[in-house]
Design a protein around this motif. Structure first.
Motif, PDB file in Angstrom:
ATOM      1  N   VAL A 141       0.838  -1.194   0.000  1.00 43.03           N
ATOM      2  CA  VAL A 141       0.000   0.000   0.000  1.00 43.03           C
ATOM      3  C   VAL A 141       0.876   1.248   0.000  1.00 43.03           C
ATOM      4  N   SER A 142       1.891   1.256   0.839  1.00 44.74           N
ATOM      5  CA  SER A 142       2.761   2.429   0.954  1.00 44.74           C
ATOM      6  C   SER A 142       3.475   2.738  -0.352  1.00 44.74           C
ATOM      7  N   LYS A 143       3.981   1.707  -1.034  1.00 45.27           N
ATOM      8  CA  LYS A 143       4.708   1.931  -2.280  1.00 45.27           C
ATOM      9  C   LYS A 143       3.780   2.448  -3.377  1.00 45.27           C
ATOM     10  N   ILE A 144       2.544   1.960  -3.402  1.00 46.76           N
ATOM     11  CA  ILE A 144       1.591   2.472  -4.393  1.00 46.76           C
ATOM     12  C   ILE A 144       1.255   3.929  -4.086  1.00 46.76           C
ATOM     13  N   CYS A 145       1.109   4.256  -2.799  1.00 45.33           N
ATOM     14  CA  CYS A 145       0.858   5.645  -2.414  1.00 45.33           C
ATOM     15  C   CYS A 145       1.984   6.555  -2.899  1.00 45.33           C
ATOM     16  N   VAL A 146       3.218   6.108  -2.723  1.00 43.27           N
ATOM     17  CA  VAL A 146       4.366   6.900  -3.180  1.00 43.27           C
ATOM     18  C   VAL A 146       4.310   7.078  -4.692  1.00 43.27           C
ATOM     19  N   ALA A 147       4.016   5.985  -5.416  1.00 39.17           N
ATOM     20  CA  ALA A 147       3.969   6.045  -6.877  1.00 39.17           C
ATOM     21  C   ALA A 147       2.891   7.001  -7.377  1.00 39.17           C
ATOM     22  N   LEU A 148       1.791   7.118  -6.631  1.00 38.84           N
ATOM     23  CA  LEU A 148       0.673   7.962  -7.047  1.00 38.84           C
ATOM     24  C   LEU A 148       0.718   9.349  -6.407  1.00 38.84           C
ATOM     25  N   GLY A 149       1.723   9.601  -5.582  1.00 40.93           N
ATOM     26  CA  GLY A 149       1.809  10.900  -4.933  1.00 40.93           C
ATOM     27  C   GLY A 149       0.793  11.103  -3.837  1.00 40.93           C
ATOM     28  N   ILE A 150       0.349  10.010  -3.228  1.00 42.04           N
ATOM     29  CA  ILE A 150      -0.631  10.063  -2.131  1.00 42.04           C
ATOM     30  C   ILE A 150       0.121  10.090  -0.808  1.00 42.04           C
ATOM     31  N   GLU A 151      -0.370  10.865   0.137  1.00 41.42           N
ATOM     32  CA  GLU A 151       0.256  10.929   1.457  1.00 41.42           C
ATOM     33  C   GLU A 151       0.248   9.548   2.096  1.00 41.42           C
ATOM     34  N   LEU A 152       1.394   9.150   2.630  1.00 41.77           N
ATOM     35  CA  LEU A 152       1.528   7.822   3.222  1.00 41.77           C
ATOM     36  C   LEU A 152       0.607   7.651   4.421  1.00 41.77           C
ATOM     37  N   PRO A 153       0.181   6.396   4.694  1.00 39.80           N
ATOM     38  CA  PRO A 153      -0.619   6.144   5.896  1.00 39.80           C
ATOM     39  C   PRO A 153       0.085   6.655   7.141  1.00 39.80           C
ATOM     40  N   GLU A 154      -0.688   7.189   8.070  1.00 40.78           N
ATOM     41  CA  GLU A 154      -0.093   7.717   9.297  1.00 40.78           C
ATOM     42  C   GLU A 154       0.680   6.635  10.032  1.00 40.78           C
ATOM     43  N   ALA A 163      -6.493   0.777   5.401  1.00 44.64           N
ATOM     44  CA  ALA A 163      -7.788   0.788   4.715  1.00 44.64           C
ATOM     45  C   ALA A 163      -8.071   2.165   4.129  1.00 44.64           C
ATOM     46  N   TYR A 164      -7.769   3.206   4.899  1.00 46.78           N
ATOM     47  CA  TYR A 164      -7.977   4.566   4.424  1.00 46.78           C
ATOM     48  C   TYR A 164      -7.065   4.863   3.235  1.00 46.78           C
ATOM     49  N   ALA A 165      -5.823   4.415   3.292  1.00 42.63           N
ATOM     50  CA  ALA A 165      -4.891   4.627   2.185  1.00 42.63           C
ATOM     51  C   ALA A 165      -5.363   3.892   0.935  1.00 42.63           C
ATOM     52  N   THR A 166      -5.926   2.716   1.117  1.00 43.75           N
ATOM     53  CA  THR A 166      -6.466   1.966  -0.022  1.00 43.75           C
ATOM     54  C   THR A 166      -7.606   2.729  -0.672  1.00 43.75           C
ATOM     55  N   MET A 167      -8.442   3.356   0.149  1.00 49.08           N
ATOM     56  CA  MET A 167      -9.516   4.198  -0.386  1.00 49.08           C
ATOM     57  C   MET A 167      -8.947   5.335  -1.219  1.00 49.08           C
ATOM     58  N   LEU A 168      -7.879   5.970  -0.728  1.00 53.58           N
ATOM     59  CA  LEU A 168      -7.268   7.076  -1.465  1.00 53.58           C
ATOM     60  C   LEU A 168      -6.681   6.598  -2.794  1.00 53.58           C
ATOM     61  N   ILE A 169      -6.155   5.376  -2.811  1.00 52.98           N
ATOM     62  CA  ILE A 169      -5.606   4.815  -4.043  1.00 52.98           C
ATOM     63  C   ILE A 169      -6.704   4.642  -5.083  1.00 52.98           C
ATOM     64  N   VAL A 170      -7.813   4.037  -4.687  1.00 53.93           N
ATOM     65  CA  VAL A 170      -8.923   3.831  -5.625  1.00 53.93           C
ATOM     66  C   VAL A 170      -9.474   5.177  -6.105  1.00 53.93           C
ATOM     67  N   LYS A 171      -9.614   6.101  -5.188  1.00 54.13           N
ATOM     68  CA  LYS A 171     -10.102   7.443  -5.546  1.00 54.13           C
ATOM     69  C   LYS A 171      -9.177   8.097  -6.568  1.00 54.13           C
ATOM     70  N   GLU A 172      -7.868   8.021  -6.336  1.00 53.50           N
ATOM     71  CA  GLU A 172      -6.897   8.636  -7.239  1.00 53.50           C
ATOM     72  C   GLU A 172      -6.909   7.960  -8.611  1.00 53.50           C
ATOM     73  N   LEU A 173      -7.077   6.650  -8.637  1.00 52.78           N
ATOM     74  CA  LEU A 173      -7.097   5.934  -9.911  1.00 52.78           C
ATOM     75  C   LEU A 173      -8.325   6.297 -10.740  1.00 52.78           C
ATOM     76  N   THR A 174      -9.467   6.506 -10.082  1.00 55.58           N
ATOM     77  CA  THR A 174     -10.649   6.940 -10.849  1.00 55.58           C
ATOM     78  C   THR A 174     -10.397   8.295 -11.492  1.00 55.58           C
ATOM     79  N   LYS A 175      -9.693   9.172 -10.790  1.00 52.19           N
ATOM     80  CA  LYS A 175      -9.375  10.495 -11.346  1.00 52.19           C
ATOM     81  C   LYS A 175      -8.419  10.367 -12.531  1.00 52.19           C
ATOM     82  N   ARG A 176      -7.357   9.600 -12.346  1.00 53.68           N
ATOM     83  CA  ARG A 176      -6.336   9.503 -13.383  1.00 53.68           C
ATOM     84  C   ARG A 176      -6.842   8.785 -14.633  1.00 53.68           C
ATOM     85  N   MET A 177      -7.752   7.841 -14.454  1.00 56.42           N
ATOM     86  CA  MET A 177      -8.268   7.088 -15.595  1.00 56.42           C
ATOM     87  C   MET A 177      -9.594   7.649 -16.103  1.00 56.42           C
ATOM     88  N   ASN A 178     -10.044   8.728 -15.429  1.00 58.81           N
ATOM     89  CA  ASN A 178     -11.238   9.462 -15.861  1.00 58.81           C
ATOM     90  C   ASN A 178     -12.470   8.558 -15.956  1.00 58.81           C
TER      91      ASN A 178
END
Length: 370
Positions: A141-154, A163-178
């Protein structure tokens, strides 16, 4: 529709059986607005792997020990997972459902039945279709967050934060893939999976199962097939509650005459036996032996070395019951045609030759999560 993101931490996975000590989840609406965010600390009712306790967990062992056991949270977890208005997401989420199935077996609870979607493979599809590259099999999860520029889990390895970081990953992917979430799922078919009656299937594992089945060119117990058979013995688990019969708690061995050229059938038989709480074992320290007739080049019926050893052991006072294959199938309530039609086992039934991190299955590694 609501989205449920969850993650699990385990105290240990000794002998391939998980003992959960954390369940963290985030529940959002379709716009990823958080509705609920909570963590359940759970007494694993078992010992802690020293490495997990020292290096991975965010709470003290005493904090978990003072918490209720899994059954206390079961109804809450069930309500979250079985809600018809919820779509379920996680990172390597098939492993998390494996942990939940382990606890269901341990405490004699009903299994969950649902579909789920894996953020890991969503990212993998995104990475393969962009300049970022491909296979993310080792990405946490942490490495994917870094790759997507998402703030790392606390707190890494704190289930609710992951779980929260996973939500941010899915949210970011919907944005990037439109796309919206359903569009993301359609673009990433490898992310799909489901669990029912204690059996977990994903697009990835089903593809691997079909490949194994297709590449099993012969039904002989030799070479690759022999290695697969021993891996299966190390990984096979009961499919649901134990079916009690005369084989329960017993050990059984098959004639070499049958084992040599019935590789696929023997895998199915070992699974059926495991469902009855019966263990396959070679040698004469057994309760049952399955005899199988074969003929030599002159057409004379022969018995194998194993059966000779079993008969000698009985002459010396052992009490090994010898069954024919037909008698065994009758006890197992399966016909020969049904046995031959059974599908090749999925990957989760085979012990890993090398196990690490969240791919842990067999108690051969000190880490349950990574």
């Amino acid at each position: 529709m609501k989205y449920l993101f969850f993650d699990i931490e385990c105290a240990n996975c000794f002998n391939g059986v998980a003992k959960i000590c954390e369940f963290g989840y985030v529940l959002t609406d379709e716009n990823f607005n958080v509705i609920q965010k909570e963590i359940f600390l759970i007494n694993p009712n078992d010992e802690f792997d020293w490495y997990v306790a020292k290096k991975l967990l965010n709470y003290s062992v005493n904090s978990y020990r003072r918490s209720p056991i899994y059954t206390h949270y079961y109804k809450k977890i069930k309500a979250l997972i079985t809600d018809d208005d919820v779509m379920i997401f996680g990172h390597t989420v098939d492993s998390d459902f494996k942990f939940l199935n382990d606890e269901a077996r341990r405490y004699s609870l009903s299994f969950f039945s649902c579909k789920f979607y894996d953020a890991k493979y969503m990212y993998d599809t995104y990475a393969r279709t962009t300049s970022e590259g491909g296979d993310n099999n080792s990405l946490s999860v942490s490495k994917i967050c870094v790759a997507l520029g998402i703030e790392l889990p606390e707190n890494v390895h704190k289930s609710v934060d992951d779980a929260y970081a996973t939500m941010l990953i899915v949210k970011e992917l919907t944005k990037r893939m439109n796309v919206d979430v359903n569009g993301l799922i359609e673009l990433c078919p490898d992310c799909k999976g489901e669990t029912a009656d204690g059996v977990i299937k994903t697009v990835i594992t089903e593809r691997a199962r079909l490949k194994r089945e297709a590449t099993a060119k012969s039904n002989y117990m030799k070479g690759v097939n022999k290695c697969r058979f021993f891996r299966f013995l190390g990984g096979v688990r009961p499919q649901g509650p134990i079916r009690i019969n005369e084989l329960t708690g017993k050990k059984i061995c098959f004639s070499l005459n049958y084992e040599r050229d019935h590789f696929k059938q023997l895998l199915s038989l070992v699974q059926l036996l495991k469902n009855c709480g019966c263990t396959y074992r070679r040698g004469t320290a057994i309760d049952y032996f399955v005899s199988y007739a074969a003929c030599d080049e002159d057409g004379n019926e022969t018995i194998c070395q194993r059966e000779s050893a079993v008969r000698s052991a009985n002459e010396e006072g052992a009490n090994i019951k010898i069954l024919t294959l037909s008698e065994l199938l009758k006890i197992l309530s399966v016909t020969d045609d049904e046995l031959n039609a059974m599908p090749f086992p999925d990957e989760s039934s085979f012990a890993k030759s090398r196990v690490s991190g969240k791919n842990f299955r067999n108690g051969n590694n000190t880490s349950c999560k990574g």
